[in-house]
Design an enzyme around this catalytic site. Structure first.
Site, PDB file in Angstrom:
ATOM      1  N   CYS A 268     -10.205   4.722  -5.825  1.00 23.35           N
ATOM      2  CA  CYS A 268     -10.578   4.243  -4.488  1.00 23.35           C
ATOM      3  C   CYS A 268     -11.586   5.259  -3.942  1.00 23.35           C
ATOM      4  CB  CYS A 268      -9.322   4.210  -3.627  1.00 23.35           C
ATOM      5  SG  CYS A 268      -9.593   4.063  -1.852  1.00 23.35           S
ATOM      6  N   HIS A 269     -12.430   4.838  -3.014  1.00 22.74           N
ATOM      7  CA  HIS A 269     -13.450   5.780  -2.537  1.00 22.74           C
ATOM      8  C   HIS A 269     -12.846   7.027  -1.886  1.00 22.74           C
ATOM      9  CE1 HIS A 269     -17.998   5.796  -2.138  1.00 22.74           C
ATOM     10  NE2 HIS A 269     -17.562   7.019  -2.016  1.00 22.74           N
ATOM     11  N   THR A 270     -11.658   6.909  -1.332  1.00 24.56           N
ATOM     12  CA  THR A 270     -11.015   8.061  -0.686  1.00 24.56           C
ATOM     13  C   THR A 270     -10.808   9.203  -1.702  1.00 24.56           C
ATOM     14  OG1 THR A 270      -9.932   6.469   0.755  1.00 24.56           O
ATOM     15  CG2 THR A 270      -9.118   8.731   0.850  1.00 24.56           C
TER      16      THR A 270
ATOM     17  N   HIS B  87      -4.330   7.591  -5.853  1.00 24.68           N
ATOM     18  CA  HIS B  87      -3.282   7.026  -4.985  1.00 24.68           C
ATOM     19  C   HIS B  87      -3.125   5.524  -5.167  1.00 24.68           C
ATOM     20  CE1 HIS B  87      -7.038   6.700  -2.759  1.00 24.68           C
ATOM     21  NE2 HIS B  87      -6.516   5.655  -2.154  1.00 24.68           N
ATOM     22  N   GLU B  88      -4.023   4.883  -5.938  1.00 26.37           N
ATOM     23  CA  GLU B  88      -3.912   3.438  -6.139  1.00 26.37           C
ATOM     24  C   GLU B  88      -3.336   3.257  -7.543  1.00 26.37           C
ATOM     25  OE1 GLU B  88      -7.190   0.829  -4.182  1.00 26.37           O
ATOM     26  OE2 GLU B  88      -7.427   0.571  -6.334  1.00 26.37           O
TER      27      GLU B  88
ATOM     28  N   CYS C  44       9.647   6.014   6.505  1.00 29.73           N
ATOM     29  CA  CYS C  44      10.965   6.651   6.399  1.00 29.73           C
ATOM     30  C   CYS C  44      12.066   5.687   6.812  1.00 29.73           C
ATOM     31  CB  CYS C  44      11.017   7.932   7.231  1.00 29.73           C
ATOM     32  SG  CYS C  44      11.121   7.647   9.019  1.00 29.73           S
TER      33      CYS C  44
ATOM     34  N   CYS D  92      12.138   6.537  12.067  1.00 30.37           N
ATOM     35  CA  CYS D  92      11.414   7.083  13.228  1.00 30.37           C
ATOM     36  C   CYS D  92      10.986   5.962  14.174  1.00 30.37           C
ATOM     37  CB  CYS D  92      10.199   7.877  12.753  1.00 30.37           C
ATOM     38  SG  CYS D  92       8.875   6.855  12.100  1.00 30.37           S
TER      39      CYS D  92
ATOM     40  N   CYS E   8       8.549   3.537  12.543  1.00 38.07           N
ATOM     41  CA  CYS E   8       9.147   2.606  11.569  1.00 38.07           C
ATOM     42  C   CYS E   8       9.984   1.558  12.286  1.00 38.07           C
ATOM     43  CB  CYS E   8       9.975   3.367  10.542  1.00 38.07           C
ATOM     44  SG  CYS E   8       8.934   4.309   9.390  1.00 38.07           S
TER      45      CYS E   8
ATOM     46  N   CYS F 286       4.336   6.058  10.312  1.00 34.38           N
ATOM     47  CA  CYS F 286       5.608   6.797  10.180  1.00 34.38           C
ATOM     48  C   CYS F 286       5.434   8.276  10.562  1.00 34.38           C
ATOM     49  CB  CYS F 286       6.079   6.687   8.737  1.00 34.38           C
ATOM     50  SG  CYS F 286       7.514   7.678   8.341  1.00 34.38           S
TER      51      CYS F 286
ATOM     52  N   ARG G  65       3.430   9.572   7.349  1.00 33.14           N
ATOM     53  CA  ARG G  65       2.096   8.999   7.550  1.00 33.14           C
ATOM     54  C   ARG G  65       1.066   9.784   6.735  1.00 33.14           C
ATOM     55  NH1 ARG G  65       0.176  10.033  13.627  1.00 33.14           N
ATOM     56  NH2 ARG G  65       2.115   8.931  14.049  1.00 33.14           N
TER      57      ARG G  65
ATOM     58  N   CYS H 242      -3.535   0.160  -2.589  1.00 34.26           N
ATOM     59  CA  CYS H 242      -4.354   0.731  -1.506  1.00 34.26           C
ATOM     60  C   CYS H 242      -5.425  -0.239  -1.054  1.00 34.26           C
ATOM     61  CB  CYS H 242      -4.964   2.080  -1.871  1.00 34.26           C
ATOM     62  SG  CYS H 242      -6.090   2.657  -0.575  1.00 34.26           S
TER      63      CYS H 242
ATOM     64  N   ARG I 218     -13.309  -2.433  -8.646  1.00 31.72           N
ATOM     65  CA  ARG I 218     -12.253  -1.521  -9.039  1.00 31.72           C
ATOM     66  C   ARG I 218     -12.274  -1.315 -10.544  1.00 31.72           C
ATOM     67  NH1 ARG I 218     -12.102   0.553  -4.638  1.00 31.72           N
ATOM     68  NH2 ARG I 218     -10.227   0.825  -3.395  1.00 31.72           N
TER      69      ARG I 218
HETATM   70  P1  NAD Z   1     -16.776   1.456  -2.069  1.00 27.82           P
HETATM   71  O1  NAD Z   1     -17.621   2.630  -2.285  1.00 27.82           O
HETATM   72  O2  NAD Z   1     -16.383   0.631  -3.252  1.00 27.82           O
HETATM   73  O3  NAD Z   1     -17.475   0.452  -1.012  1.00 27.82           O
HETATM   74  C1  NAD Z   1     -18.140   0.896   0.150  1.00 27.82           C
HETATM   75  C2  NAD Z   1     -19.373   0.006   0.358  1.00 27.82           C
HETATM   76  O4  NAD Z   1     -19.974   0.360   1.630  1.00 27.82           O
HETATM   77  C3  NAD Z   1     -20.462   0.184  -0.709  1.00 27.82           C
HETATM   78  O5  NAD Z   1     -20.800  -1.079  -1.257  1.00 27.82           O
HETATM   79  C4  NAD Z   1     -21.621   0.821   0.054  1.00 27.82           C
HETATM   80  O6  NAD Z   1     -22.890   0.407  -0.434  1.00 27.82           O
HETATM   81  C5  NAD Z   1     -21.379   0.307   1.475  1.00 27.82           C
HETATM   82  N1  NAD Z   1     -21.992   1.118   2.543  1.00 27.82           N
HETATM   83  C6  NAD Z   1     -22.035   2.470   2.650  1.00 27.82           C
HETATM   84  N2  NAD Z   1     -22.672   2.828   3.794  1.00 27.82           N
HETATM   85  C7  NAD Z   1     -23.033   1.682   4.418  1.00 27.82           C
HETATM   86  C8  NAD Z   1     -23.721   1.387   5.631  1.00 27.82           C
HETATM   87  N3  NAD Z   1     -24.161   2.365   6.430  1.00 27.82           N
HETATM   88  N4  NAD Z   1     -23.900   0.087   5.970  1.00 27.82           N
HETATM   89  C9  NAD Z   1     -23.478  -0.912   5.168  1.00 27.82           C
HETATM   90  N5  NAD Z   1     -22.820  -0.692   3.997  1.00 27.82           N
HETATM   91  C10 NAD Z   1     -22.607   0.585   3.634  1.00 27.82           C
HETATM   92  O7  NAD Z   1     -15.470   1.979  -1.288  1.00 27.82           O
HETATM   93  P2  NAD Z   1     -14.016   1.325  -1.078  1.00 27.82           P
HETATM   94  O8  NAD Z   1     -13.077   1.880  -2.100  1.00 27.82           O
HETATM   95  O9  NAD Z   1     -14.136  -0.154  -0.903  1.00 27.82           O
HETATM   96  O10 NAD Z   1     -13.598   2.006   0.318  1.00 27.82           O
HETATM   97  C11 NAD Z   1     -14.305   1.692   1.505  1.00 27.82           C
HETATM   98  C12 NAD Z   1     -13.917   2.645   2.621  1.00 27.82           C
HETATM   99  O11 NAD Z   1     -12.564   2.415   3.034  1.00 27.82           O
HETATM  100  C13 NAD Z   1     -13.990   4.120   2.237  1.00 27.82           C
HETATM  101  O12 NAD Z   1     -14.457   4.842   3.365  1.00 27.82           O
HETATM  102  C14 NAD Z   1     -12.543   4.460   1.969  1.00 27.82           C
HETATM  103  O13 NAD Z   1     -12.271   5.856   2.091  1.00 27.82           O
HETATM  104  C15 NAD Z   1     -11.873   3.660   3.057  1.00 27.82           C
HETATM  105  N6  NAD Z   1     -10.434   3.379   2.897  1.00 27.82           N
HETATM  106  C16 NAD Z   1      -9.675   3.380   4.028  1.00 27.82           C
HETATM  107  C17 NAD Z   1      -8.335   3.061   3.966  1.00 27.82           C
HETATM  108  C18 NAD Z   1      -7.505   2.986   5.219  1.00 27.82           C
HETATM  109  O14 NAD Z   1      -6.272   2.837   5.091  1.00 27.82           O
HETATM  110  N7  NAD Z   1      -8.071   3.054   6.410  1.00 27.82           N
HETATM  111  C19 NAD Z   1      -7.756   2.757   2.719  1.00 27.82           C
HETATM  112  C20 NAD Z   1      -8.585   2.731   1.589  1.00 27.82           C
HETATM  113  C21 NAD Z   1      -9.909   3.052   1.679  1.00 27.82           C
HETATM  114 ZN    ZN Z   2      -7.380   4.221  -1.140  1.00 34.63          ZN
END
Ligand code: NAD
Ligand code: ZN
Length: 378
Positions: A47-49, A69-70, A99, A102, A105, A113, A117, A177, A372
């Protein structure tokens, strides 16, 4: 099982330094302690994170660390006090926990959580502040309480969803995720009504999970926004009806979207992690009723700036982790949506590599290729 209560030696992909390829090492994984579970990971995906915390440019990280994490796996053994899962159960690890006790939850609205969290800084187990991974007696740190880039890992029981044992783990691993996050951001937080217009910023797996949610909610227009034109063809399979590449215009993308939709979209979901996209995602919703939801993980120094009148004009801004799903209570039902063929998951998996080639998954994500990449542990 012969391994219960003992240290397991197995392979893990260790991030020794920021931005350097992961190295497959033999690590020692200690047995699970009180309220912990040791699981055998069968499939994991990137995942991107994970990439942000591996690069450690926009985020602070700790090394050496086992990212990931995925994933999906099977319970190997459980620590003292664990009654929710037993050896052999099929489980999805989740980066944020539940949990069950809390105020969060107990609230029907929150999944934040108090105990479990998401915490990107913690690199050890909550119980004793120690790592369960080591190499030659030296600790290797955890990530998001999951560290799934290892054949075996230890988690708090509250970070595990027990799922239908019939569900194919090589597919549902991606529900732990990204896809659930995007799906839930739309279905649980943005809540588009039938016939509405939804803008999705970022067409990676998270954004296309959000688009999938818009399709399930009966949205009639789904406008995909991405800087990578290669994303557009793929996005059609996810019900994205129109595309906007901000690079094609010499005005802010929120103005382009407002013109396309007679004043703005009904809902928008931001899945990029880019602060400018977050601001555009808010400013492109219709006044009077528009709702924007932020999902992307922002740069550590990002600041959200908009004119307060955008709020006075009755636009709403929200944000969510894990699509507002409570991991233990709600994730099994997302897996059931897949089993009932309501939710399509296979189309998110564009690549598969053996564990030895895990660095390829990083290369693909950095190049913006595919959605993915599933990593097979065996
Ligand atoms: P990814 O890299 O596969 O996809 C992100 C997309 O955004 C890409 O296609 C990229 O070209 C595009 N992008 C980047 N900057 C941009 C902009 N300024 N305008 C338009 N498009 C733009 O990533 P992913 O795995 O799909 O994750 C996406 C985001 O979600 C990441 O920031 C990730 O960390 C976050 N995330 C958050 C949670 C949460 O619980 N909040 C969970 C998982 C992932
Ligand atoms: Zn993730």
């Amino acid at each position: 099982m012969a391994t219960v209560g003992k240290v397991i030696k197995c392979k893990a992909a260790v991030a020794w330094e920021a931005g350097k390829p992961l190295v497959i090492e033999e690590v020692e994984v200690a047995p699970p302690q009180k309220m912990e579970v040791r699981i055998k990971i069968l499939y994991t995906s990137l995942c991107h994170t994970d990439v942000y915390f591996w690069e450690a440019k926009s985020q602070d990280s700790v090394f050496p660390r086992i990212l990931g994490h995925e994933a999906a796996g099977v319970v190997e053994s459980v620590g003292e006090g664990v009654t929710e899962v037993a050896p052999g159960d099929h489980v999805l690890p989740v980066f944020t926990g539940e949990c069950g006790d809390c105020a969060h939850c107990k609230s029907a609205e929150s999944n934040m959580c108090s105990l479990l969290r998401i915490n990107t800084e913690r690199a050890v187990m909550i119980g004793d502040q120690k790592s369960r991974f080591s190499i030659n007696g030296k600790p290797v740190y955890h990530f998001l309480g999951t560290s799934t880039f290892s054949e075996y890992t230890v988690l708090h029981v509250g970070c595990l969803a027990k799922i239908n044992p019939q569900a194919p783990l090589d597919k549902v691993c991606v529900l732990s995720c990204g896809i659930s996050t995007g799906l839930g951001a739309t279905l649980n937080v943005a809540k588009p009504f039938k016939g509405s217009s939804v803008a999705v910023f970022g067409l990676g797996a998270v954004g296309l999970g959000a688009a999938e949610g818009a399709r399930l909610a009966g949205a009639s227009r789904v406008i995909g926004v991405d800087l990578n034109p290669a994303r557009f063809e793929e996005a059609k399979k996810f019900g994205v009806t129109e595309f906007v590449n901000p690079k094609d215009y010499n005005k802010p993308v929120q103005e382009v979207i407002a013109e396309m939709t007679d004043g703005g979209v009904d809902r928008s979901v931001e899945c990029t992690g880019n602060i400018n996209a977050m601001i555009s995602a808010f400013e492109c919703v219709h006044d009077g009723w528009g709702v924007a939801v932020l999902v992307g993980v922002p740069h550590k120094e990002a600041v959200f700036k908009t004119h307060p009148v955008n709020f006075l004009n009755e636009r709403t801004l929200k944000g969510t982790f894990f699509g507002n799903y409570k991991p233990r209570s709600d994730l099994p039902s997302v897996v059931e949506m897949y089993m009932n063929k309501e939710l399509e998951v296979d189309k998110f998996i564009t690549h598969t590599v053996p564990f030895a080639e895990i660095n390829k998954a990083f290369e693909l994500m950095l190049k913006g290729e595919g959605l993915r990449c599933v990593i097979r542990m065996e």
